[in-house]
Design a protein around this motif. Structure first.
Motif: not given
Length: 214
Positions: A32-37, A52-55, A81-82
């Motif tokens: 369900l999740f992708d790690w971006v940092g 990245t403006e992560p979810d 958007k985060t």
């Protein structure tokens, strides 16, 4: 629970590297999740969040002994958007409502494993929100927990009963035989550690907490 069309991207702000390692591993094991940092504080995270403006941004509420409730609305305004998820050892019955009012999606406890936190976050993203007790449900141990979490000095703790009663810096200074400037500086330090935006807000919080003591 319906699966998202694609994994939610995930970023963490926490000043403990072990916490970051735990969340990175949990995200890698999740569909369900992708790690971006990750970053140790908001200042260090800014450029990466811009890219990245992560979810989802998981935000430690207490960094450098300061409770960062105002950081939530700052993040929401800067990266609309985060979704901000607060992750904290502070008692939920004391801070969850304030964090959600500031724009947090949900409030997760540090006593939970990263895997459980991600499960709770996934539910919150699907519209399932945990109920939280109102501030009037505070117990006596909340005050001691608070003092331990934000690391007030003994001198700062001595000022709390006076600040809770709304005493002025001049009145407190006279009682302790200190300068008004010294007391004002200590008062401001306490306010920042508590994450309060004003002296009035700090007085209300301390009055409520100290009223729970026998």
């Amino acid at each position: 629970m319906a699966l998202p069309a694609h994994p939610w991207t995930l970023f963490l702000i926490d000043d403990h590297p072990v916490v970051g390692a735990g969340f990175e591993l949990a995200a890698l094991r999740s569909t369900l999740f992708d790690w971006v940092g990750e970053a140790p504080n908001l200042s260090a995270a800014t450029s990466r969040l811009d890219e990245t403006e992560p979810d989802v941004l998981i935000l430690d509420l207490v960094i450098n002994d300061t409770i960062g409730v105002p950081s939530i609305s700052e993040c929401r305004a800067t990266w609309p958007k985060t979704h901000v998820v607060v992750f904290s050892s502070m008692p939920a019955e004391l801070y969850a409502q304030a964090c959600i009012a500031a724009g947090a999606l949900t409030y997760c406890a540090k006593s939970d494993s990263p895997r459980q936190v991600l499960a709770d976050v996934a539910e919150a993203l699907q519209g399932v929100i945990k109920p939280y007790a109102p501030p009037t449900a505070l117990r006596n141990q909340s005050l001691s927990h608070l003092l331990q979490s934000i690391d007030l000095t003994p001198r700062e703790i001595d000022l709390l009963p006076f600040l809770a009663k709304g005493r002025s810096a001049a009145e407190i200074a006279e009682y302790f035989g200190k300068s008004t400037k010294t007391i004002s500086a200590q008062r401001d330090t306490i306010r920042r550690k508590l994450g309060c935006r004003s002296t009035r807000e700090m007085t209300a919080l301390l009055s409520q907490l100290l009223a729970q003591r026998p």
